[in-house]
Design a protein around this motif. Sequence first.
Motif, PDB file in Angstrom:
ATOM      1  N   GLY A  65       0.776  -1.230   0.000  1.00 33.13           N
ATOM      2  CA  GLY A  65       0.000   0.000   0.000  1.00 33.13           C
ATOM      3  C   GLY A  65       0.806   1.276   0.000  1.00 33.13           C
ATOM      4  N   GLY A  66       2.112   1.174   0.090  1.00 35.71           N
ATOM      5  CA  GLY A  66       2.929   2.376   0.076  1.00 35.71           C
ATOM      6  C   GLY A  66       2.917   3.051  -1.287  1.00 35.71           C
ATOM      7  N   GLY A  67       3.441   4.265  -1.312  1.00 32.56           N
ATOM      8  CA  GLY A  67       3.504   4.989  -2.572  1.00 32.56           C
ATOM      9  C   GLY A  67       3.777   6.451  -2.338  1.00 32.56           C
ATOM     10  N   LEU A  68       3.585   7.226  -3.385  1.00 32.04           N
ATOM     11  CA  LEU A  68       3.814   8.667  -3.338  1.00 32.04           C
ATOM     12  C   LEU A  68       2.476   9.381  -3.174  1.00 32.04           C
ATOM     13  N   VAL A  69       2.420  10.298  -2.224  1.00 27.23           N
ATOM     14  CA  VAL A  69       1.190  11.040  -1.975  1.00 27.23           C
ATOM     15  C   VAL A  69       1.549  12.482  -1.659  1.00 27.23           C
ATOM     16  N   GLN A  70       0.675  13.369  -2.022  1.00 24.68           N
ATOM     17  CA  GLN A  70       0.906  14.775  -1.749  1.00 24.68           C
ATOM     18  C   GLN A  70       0.601  15.093  -0.286  1.00 24.68           C
ATOM     19  N   GLY A  71       1.299  16.063   0.268  1.00 21.48           N
ATOM     20  CA  GLY A  71       1.041  16.478   1.635  1.00 21.48           C
ATOM     21  C   GLY A  71      -0.424  16.827   1.844  1.00 21.48           C
ATOM     22  N   GLY A  72      -0.991  16.380   2.968  1.00 21.71           N
ATOM     23  CA  GLY A  72      -2.398  16.584   3.239  1.00 21.71           C
ATOM     24  C   GLY A  72      -3.273  15.450   2.754  1.00 21.71           C
ATOM     25  N   GLY A  73      -2.702  14.564   1.981  1.00 23.51           N
ATOM     26  CA  GLY A  73      -3.452  13.445   1.429  1.00 23.51           C
ATOM     27  C   GLY A  73      -3.541  12.264   2.381  1.00 23.51           C
ATOM     28  N   SER A  74      -4.114  11.185   1.864  1.00 24.97           N
ATOM     29  CA  SER A  74      -4.331   9.975   2.660  1.00 24.97           C
ATOM     30  C   SER A  74      -3.777   8.752   1.938  1.00 24.97           C
ATOM     31  N   LEU A  75      -3.462   7.768   2.737  1.00 22.02           N
ATOM     32  CA  LEU A  75      -2.950   6.510   2.195  1.00 22.02           C
ATOM     33  C   LEU A  75      -3.266   5.415   3.205  1.00 22.02           C
ATOM     34  N   GLY A  76      -3.586   4.226   2.688  1.00 16.55           N
ATOM     35  CA  GLY A  76      -3.847   3.100   3.568  1.00 16.55           C
ATOM     36  C   GLY A  76      -2.832   2.006   3.349  1.00 16.55           C
ATOM     37  N   LEU A  77      -2.238   1.532   4.416  1.00 16.21           N
ATOM     38  CA  LEU A  77      -1.310   0.406   4.349  1.00 16.21           C
ATOM     39  C   LEU A  77      -2.003  -0.851   4.857  1.00 16.21           C
ATOM     40  N   SER A  78      -1.665  -1.955   4.238  1.00 15.02           N
ATOM     41  CA  SER A  78      -2.229  -3.229   4.630  1.00 15.02           C
ATOM     42  C   SER A  78      -1.107  -4.207   4.947  1.00 15.02           C
ATOM     43  N   CYS A  79      -1.355  -5.061   5.918  1.00 12.77           N
ATOM     44  CA  CYS A  79      -0.393  -6.096   6.271  1.00 12.77           C
ATOM     45  C   CYS A  79      -1.139  -7.414   6.356  1.00 12.77           C
ATOM     46  N   ALA A  80      -0.768  -8.331   5.481  1.00 13.63           N
ATOM     47  CA  ALA A  80      -1.389  -9.649   5.454  1.00 13.63           C
ATOM     48  C   ALA A  80      -0.488 -10.648   6.167  1.00 13.63           C
ATOM     49  N   ALA A  81      -1.088 -11.440   7.026  1.00 16.62           N
ATOM     50  CA  ALA A  81      -0.330 -12.414   7.800  1.00 16.62           C
ATOM     51  C   ALA A  81      -0.711 -13.828   7.408  1.00 16.62           C
ATOM     52  N   SER A  82       0.263 -14.686   7.395  1.00 15.73           N
ATOM     53  CA  SER A  82       0.005 -16.093   7.114  1.00 15.73           C
ATOM     54  C   SER A  82      -0.234 -16.823   8.429  1.00 15.73           C
ATOM     55  N   GLY A  83      -0.791 -18.009   8.340  1.00 11.97           N
ATOM     56  CA  GLY A  83      -0.982 -18.816   9.536  1.00 11.97           C
ATOM     57  C   GLY A  83      -2.324 -18.601  10.196  1.00 11.97           C
ATOM     58  N   ARG A  84      -2.692 -19.552  11.042  1.00  9.81           N
ATOM     59  CA  ARG A  84      -3.996 -19.525  11.686  1.00  9.81           C
ATOM     60  C   ARG A  84      -3.955 -18.962  13.091  1.00  9.81           C
ATOM     61  N   THR A  85      -2.773 -18.429  13.492  1.00  9.37           N
ATOM     62  CA  THR A  85      -2.635 -17.926  14.848  1.00  9.37           C
ATOM     63  C   THR A  85      -2.545 -16.409  14.900  1.00  9.37           C
ATOM     64  N   PHE A  86      -2.972 -15.741  13.835  1.00  5.20           N
ATOM     65  CA  PHE A  86      -2.866 -14.288  13.733  1.00  5.20           C
ATOM     66  C   PHE A  86      -3.482 -13.604  14.950  1.00  5.20           C
ATOM     67  N   ARG A  87      -4.608 -14.112  15.413  1.00  8.84           N
ATOM     68  CA  ARG A  87      -5.314 -13.465  16.511  1.00  8.84           C
ATOM     69  C   ARG A  87      -4.563 -13.566  17.830  1.00  8.84           C
ATOM     70  N   ASN A  88      -3.500 -14.347  17.869  1.00 10.64           N
ATOM     71  CA  ASN A  88      -2.707 -14.500  19.089  1.00 10.64           C
ATOM     72  C   ASN A  88      -1.613 -13.436  19.229  1.00 10.64           C
ATOM     73  N   TYR A  89      -1.505 -12.559  18.236  1.00 14.46           N
ATOM     74  CA  TYR A  89      -0.415 -11.596  18.217  1.00 14.46           C
ATOM     75  C   TYR A  89      -0.912 -10.162  18.377  1.00 14.46           C
ATOM     76  N   VAL A  90      -0.180  -9.409  19.152  1.00 19.69           N
ATOM     77  CA  VAL A  90      -0.287  -7.956  19.103  1.00 19.69           C
ATOM     78  C   VAL A  90       0.355  -7.520  17.791  1.00 19.69           C
ATOM     79  N   MET A  91      -0.301  -6.624  17.085  1.00 22.97           N
ATOM     80  CA  MET A  91       0.215  -6.159  15.807  1.00 22.97           C
ATOM     81  C   MET A  91       0.615  -4.696  15.893  1.00 22.97           C
ATOM     82  N   GLY A  92       1.715  -4.376  15.247  1.00 24.95           N
ATOM     83  CA  GLY A  92       2.194  -3.005  15.290  1.00 24.95           C
ATOM     84  C   GLY A  92       2.708  -2.532  13.946  1.00 24.95           C
ATOM     85  N   TRP A  93       2.779  -1.217  13.827  1.00 26.51           N
ATOM     86  CA  TRP A  93       3.424  -0.572  12.675  1.00 26.51           C
ATOM     87  C   TRP A  93       4.556   0.305  13.211  1.00 26.51           C
ATOM     88  N   PHE A  94       5.671   0.212  12.549  1.00 19.72           N
ATOM     89  CA  PHE A  94       6.816   1.049  12.847  1.00 19.72           C
ATOM     90  C   PHE A  94       7.276   1.689  11.530  1.00 19.72           C
TER      91      PHE A  94
END
Length: 124
Positions: A7-36
């Motif tokens: 979801g990354g890319g180039l955007v003008q100041g003041g604009g919006s962008l959405g990032l997505s993170c897809a996880a593999s495995g069936r234990t996704f709900r067992n993890y705290v998720m973060g963005w850095f």
Amino acid sequence: VQLQASGGGLVQGGGSLGLSCAASGRTFRNYVMGWFRQAPGKEREFVAAISRAGVNTAYGDSVKGRFTISRDNDKNTVILQMNSLKPEDTAVYYCAASSRGWSTATMASAYGYWGQGTLVTVSS
């Protein structure tokens, strides 16, 4: 767990962008998720985190009120919606998964799994 950020890319100041993170495995709900993020020449910075059930969220001071983190445990996905973007938001953004407690959610060292990063560039 394997993580794939997109979801990354180039955007003008003041604009919006959405990032997505897809996880593999069936234990996704067992993890705290973060963005850095990491800008050139700077240390990795905490952006946002969400608890396992999505009840609790935390944000870095520089993004509070502009960014929103959410997750869908049925789709193994975590989203970072970024609004009112500024040039200083330019960085490589990483999603990460932690098996540790919520009290460590803002600490990069608590996360044992990292995605490959996606570049966000905000023009002035």
